[in-house]
Design an enzyme around this catalytic site. Sequence first.
Site, PDB file in Angstrom:
ATOM      1  N   GLY A 218       0.989  -1.087   0.047  1.00  0.00           N
ATOM      2  CA  GLY A 218       0.071  -0.099   0.047  1.00  0.00           C
ATOM      3  C   GLY A 218       0.817   1.115   0.003  1.00  0.00           C
ATOM      4  O   GLY A 218       2.105   0.961   0.190  1.00  0.00           O
ATOM      5  N   PRO A 219       0.225   2.319  -0.213  1.00  0.00           N
ATOM      6  CA  PRO A 219       1.032   3.742  -0.368  1.00  0.00           C
ATOM      7  C   PRO A 219       1.567   3.884   0.999  1.00  0.00           C
ATOM      8  O   PRO A 219       0.932   3.439   2.079  1.00  0.00           O
ATOM      9  CB  PRO A 219      -0.269   4.794  -0.750  1.00  0.00           C
ATOM     10  N   GLY A 221       2.377   5.473   4.734  1.00  0.00           N
ATOM     11  CA  GLY A 221       1.379   6.000   5.858  1.00  0.00           C
ATOM     12  C   GLY A 221      -0.022   5.473   5.928  1.00  0.00           C
ATOM     13  O   GLY A 221      -0.669   6.014   6.392  1.00  0.00           O
ATOM     14  N   THR A 222      -0.241   4.377   4.995  1.00  0.00           N
ATOM     15  CA  THR A 222      -1.719   3.647   5.141  1.00  0.00           C
ATOM     16  C   THR A 222      -1.808   2.811   6.313  1.00  0.00           C
ATOM     17  O   THR A 222      -2.903   2.146   6.483  1.00  0.00           O
ATOM     18  CB  THR A 222      -2.117   3.176   3.793  1.00  0.00           C
ATOM     19  N   GLY A 223      -0.843   2.645   7.111  1.00  0.00           N
ATOM     20  CA  GLY A 223      -0.954   1.736   8.269  1.00  0.00           C
ATOM     21  C   GLY A 223      -0.374   0.398   8.287  1.00  0.00           C
ATOM     22  O   GLY A 223      -1.028  -0.638   8.847  1.00  0.00           O
ATOM     23  N   LYS A 224       0.501   0.274   7.311  1.00  0.00           N
ATOM     24  CA  LYS A 224       0.801  -1.082   7.421  1.00  0.00           C
ATOM     25  C   LYS A 224       1.679  -1.781   8.523  1.00  0.00           C
ATOM     26  O   LYS A 224       1.445  -2.751   9.085  1.00  0.00           O
ATOM     27  CB  LYS A 224       2.105  -1.328   6.059  1.00  0.00           C
ATOM     28  N   THR A 225       2.834  -0.769   9.222  1.00  0.00           N
ATOM     29  CA  THR A 225       3.382  -1.250  10.314  1.00  0.00           C
ATOM     30  C   THR A 225       2.287  -1.212  11.378  1.00  0.00           C
ATOM     31  O   THR A 225       2.290  -2.350  12.440  1.00  0.00           O
ATOM     32  CB  THR A 225       4.346   0.026  10.566  1.00  0.00           C
ATOM     33  N   GLU A 440      -5.795  33.960  -9.844  1.00  0.00           N
ATOM     34  CA  GLU A 440      -6.579  33.198  -8.894  1.00  0.00           C
ATOM     35  C   GLU A 440      -7.979  33.487  -9.009  1.00  0.00           C
ATOM     36  O   GLU A 440      -8.556  32.637  -9.030  1.00  0.00           O
ATOM     37  CB  GLU A 440      -6.076  33.587  -7.697  1.00  0.00           C
ATOM     38  N   HIS A 443      -9.123  31.382 -12.198  1.00  0.00           N
ATOM     39  CA  HIS A 443      -9.532  29.959 -11.520  1.00  0.00           C
ATOM     40  C   HIS A 443     -11.009  29.761 -10.610  1.00  0.00           C
ATOM     41  O   HIS A 443     -11.653  28.920 -10.909  1.00  0.00           O
ATOM     42  CB  HIS A 443      -8.318  29.403 -10.645  1.00  0.00           C
TER      43      HIS A 443
HETATM   44  P1  ATP Z   1       5.461   3.461   5.447  1.00  0.00           P
HETATM   45  O1  ATP Z   1       5.104   2.668   4.032  1.00  0.00           O
HETATM   46  O2  ATP Z   1       6.064   4.855   5.201  1.00  0.00           O
HETATM   47  O3  ATP Z   1       6.208   2.628   6.356  1.00  0.00           O
HETATM   48  P2  ATP Z   1       3.116   2.617   6.577  1.00  0.00           P
HETATM   49  O4  ATP Z   1       1.949   2.211   5.849  1.00  0.00           O
HETATM   50  O5  ATP Z   1       3.864   1.434   7.536  1.00  0.00           O
HETATM   51  O6  ATP Z   1       3.959   3.618   6.276  1.00  0.00           O
HETATM   52  P3  ATP Z   1       2.256   3.303   9.453  1.00  0.00           P
HETATM   53  O7  ATP Z   1       3.820   3.843   9.678  1.00  0.00           O
HETATM   54  O8  ATP Z   1       1.739   2.232  10.069  1.00  0.00           O
HETATM   55  O9  ATP Z   1       2.308   3.488   7.960  1.00  0.00           O
HETATM   56  O10 ATP Z   1       1.537   4.696   9.747  1.00  0.00           O
HETATM   57  C1  ATP Z   1       1.942   5.801  10.224  1.00  0.00           C
HETATM   58  C2  ATP Z   1       1.163   6.506  11.231  1.00  0.00           C
HETATM   59  O11 ATP Z   1       0.058   6.791  10.717  1.00  0.00           O
HETATM   60  C3  ATP Z   1       0.627   5.277  12.371  1.00  0.00           C
HETATM   61  O12 ATP Z   1       1.357   5.145  13.150  1.00  0.00           O
HETATM   62  C4  ATP Z   1      -0.720   5.898  12.480  1.00  0.00           C
HETATM   63  O13 ATP Z   1      -0.761   6.707  13.762  1.00  0.00           O
HETATM   64  C5  ATP Z   1      -1.297   6.475  11.438  1.00  0.00           C
HETATM   65  N1  ATP Z   1      -2.252   5.642  10.603  1.00  0.00           N
HETATM   66  C6  ATP Z   1      -2.060   5.265   9.432  1.00  0.00           C
HETATM   67  N2  ATP Z   1      -3.246   4.548   9.164  1.00  0.00           N
HETATM   68  C7  ATP Z   1      -3.925   4.685  10.209  1.00  0.00           C
HETATM   69  C8  ATP Z   1      -5.251   3.906  10.248  1.00  0.00           C
HETATM   70  N3  ATP Z   1      -5.670   3.103   9.333  1.00  0.00           N
HETATM   71  N4  ATP Z   1      -5.962   4.092  11.376  1.00  0.00           N
HETATM   72  C9  ATP Z   1      -5.329   5.038  12.383  1.00  0.00           C
HETATM   73  N5  ATP Z   1      -4.111   5.436  12.511  1.00  0.00           N
HETATM   74  C10 ATP Z   1      -3.260   5.345  11.203  1.00  0.00           C
END
Ligand code: ATP
Length: 630
Positions: A218-219, A221-225, A440, A443
Site C-alpha cells: 500500500g501507499p 502511511g496507510t498503516g502497514k506497520t 487566482e 480559476h
Molecule cells: P510506510 O510505508 O511509510 O512505512 P506505513 O504504511 O507502515 O508507512 P504506518 O507507519 O503504519 O504506515 O502509519 C503511520 C502512522 O499513521 C501510524 O502510526 C498511525 O498513527 C497513522 N495511521 C496510518 N493509518 C492509520 C489507520 N488506518 N488508522 C489509524 N491510524 C493510522
Amino acid sequence: MNTPKMPPPSGQPDEPGLARMLWLFVFGFVALTFLLTQQPSAPGATATVSYSEVKTLIRNGDVREVTLEENAIVALLHDQRTDGVLRVRAITPVQPDPTLLPQLEEMGVTVTAQAPRAPSTLIWLLPWILIIAFYFWLSRRMIGGMGGGLGGGLGGMGDFLSGRSSKPAKLTSKVTFADVAGQDEAKREVSELVEFLRDPDRFQRVGATVPHGVLLMGPPGTGKTLLARALAGEADVPFFSTSGSEFVEMFVGVGAGRVRKMFEAARKHAPAIIFIDELDSIGRTRGTGLGGGHDEREQTLNQILAELDGFSAREAVVVLAATNRPDVLDPALLRPGRFDRHVTLSLPDKDARRAILNVHIKGLPLHRDVDLDQVAAGTPGFSGADLKNLLNEAAITTARRRAGDITQADLDEARDKVMMGTVRTLAIQPDERHRLAIHEAGHTAAAFYNPSGDPIYKVTIIPRGRSLGSTHMLPAHDRHTLSEAYLRAQLVTLLAGRAAEKLLLGSVSSGADDDIRRATALARSMVARWGMDPDIGPVDLRDSEDHPFLGQQISKPRSYSDETATRVDQAVIALLQDAEAKAVALIEDHRDQITRLVTRLEAEETLDLTAIRQCLDPDSKIKSFTRNRT
Ligand code: ATP
C-alpha cells in the site's frame, strides 16, 4: 517512514555512539601519552630560571648541589626566607658549556648526573594496543548488530558502554485492531491469523496449514506497520521488528546473519510475529545489483527465502512484510509457501478518513466550531499518517496562538500546510500581486460558474510552499470514476487563470506553468487512456503507466505508429484549445464580477466561500452550485 515506529533495535551501531567511542579513544590516547612522557619531578617547589641566572648563583656560592639532566640543570640552594631548600631549574644551552664543570668543581658543588630516560616500551606499544582494542570493539559491535532486530544482540562494548541490554528483547504491542481505523478488508484478512497465533495447537491437530508469510502492500502511511503491530497486540504474542533498509550498507554476511538470528529468536519465542518493513530495499529482483549477483542484499534475501522455506507447518511464527513497491520484488519472494498472502491497504476514503480522525483526535481539545466531516471531505488523497500529521500541526498552531482549543481555522491552516507547505514570506511587487490576484480570480470564477466541477471552498494569494497563490475546491464526495464533463470542466478551470491574465491585463505570464503542465497531462490521459476523443476512440495509447501506490509515472515502450502518435498530439492540442476558448468566454462573460473579486482578494488576501459568492453572485442566482455543495 512518517511517524516514529517501533523503538530501534538495540545493539546496532548508531552514529552518535560510534562518534562518542572514537572520541573516547582519541582522548584516552592523548591523555596516556601525556602522562607517560612526563618527567617524574622531585618533591618540593621548583622555580624555572634562565641558564645565566643559575651560573650567577653558582658563581656567588649560593648553590650546594646540582643535578645534570639530559637538557636541563637543577640546582639546590638555601632559601633564606624559609631556611629550607629551594630548587631552581634551567634549560641548558644546545652548545655544551665547557666552563660549567670546572666552575662547579671550583665552588665545591656536589654534582649528580642523571642518565637520559629511555622511552617507555609502553609508549611504543600504546598505539598498537589502542588500535587492536578498537578493532575488537568494532567487530563485537558488528556481531552485536546481528541480533539487532531482536532488540539486542550478543552485546558489544558499545552496548556495555551505552548501558543497553545485551539480552534479546521481545517487543510487545498494546495496539489493537480498534486503533486501525478503516482498512476493514485488510483487517479481516489479517484477523484470521489471530486465531492461529493464539491457539496454534488447534490448527496443528487437524493438520491445517496456515500462511507463514503475509505481504502488506500500500501507499506510504496507510498503516502497514500499525496493522502488523495490531496483529501482535490482538494475538498477544511477541513482535520482532526490523526494516529492510537496515540490511543495506552492512558488511557482507552481516545482514544474512541478522536474519538468521531474528528467525531463531522468533522460533524460540513462538508463537511470535516477525515484521520486516521496507521489504523492497532487500527484496528487489536479484541479479540487477552492481555486486555481480553476490552482493550483501542478495545474500540477505537468500537467507530470508531459506528461513521461510525452513518453516514447518507446525511452527507458529508469522512473518509480515511491508512494501509500497510490490512491482520491484523478486518473484521468488511471492511464491507459494513464502509471501503468498497479499493484503492491500489503500488510501482511506471519506468515511475512513473520518474514522482515522476520530482515532487520533482523542485527548485533543476541540472547539465547538470544528466539523470533522468537513476536514474528512477536504482531505482526499491523505493517508492515515497525513491525517495524524494534520491534527498535530493544528495542535501546534493552537499552542502558538496560546489558545486552549483547536478551531476549524487551525485545522484548515494545518491542512493547507500539510498539502502545500508553510506560508512563505515573499516580497511580491504590487503589479505582480495584482497579476496573481487576477490569475487566482480566473480559476475561482471558472470553478464557481461551472456546475460540473468540484465546488469552490476558498481562494488565497498568500504564497505557500511552491505556489504563489491557490484556489481550493472541496469535493462533496470521493470520486472513483471521472466523467468527461467533469474532466472538461477541470481543463477549463486549470486554464482560466491564464485566460483571466490575458483578458484583464492583455498579456500572459509564466505563472501558468504548472496549470499548463497539469492540463496537458489530463488531456493526454483523456485521449490516450480513456478514449474521450471521438476520432481516435477507445484505444490504449499511453506511453507510461501509473505506479500502483506511489502516484509516479513509469514510462513504457511505445507500441503504436508515429502517425497515431501525431493524431494523439493533435487531439490533445484540440482539447486544450477548446478548454482555453471556453475559459476566455467565461471570463469575458463575467468580467465585472471577476474585477470585483480581484479587488477584494487584493485587499483581504484570502476569501472564503461567502466572500467569493458575494463578489461573483451577489444575487445568488447560481442554484446549481448550491445544490452541489449540499
Ligand atoms: P510506510 O510505508 O511509510 O512505512 P506505513 O504504511 O507502515 O508507512 P504506518 O507507519 O503504519 O504506515 O502509519 C503511520 C502512522 O499513521 C501510524 O502510526 C498511525 O498513527 C497513522 N495511521 C496510518 N493509518 C492509520 C489507520 N488506518 N488508522 C489509524 N491510524 C493510522
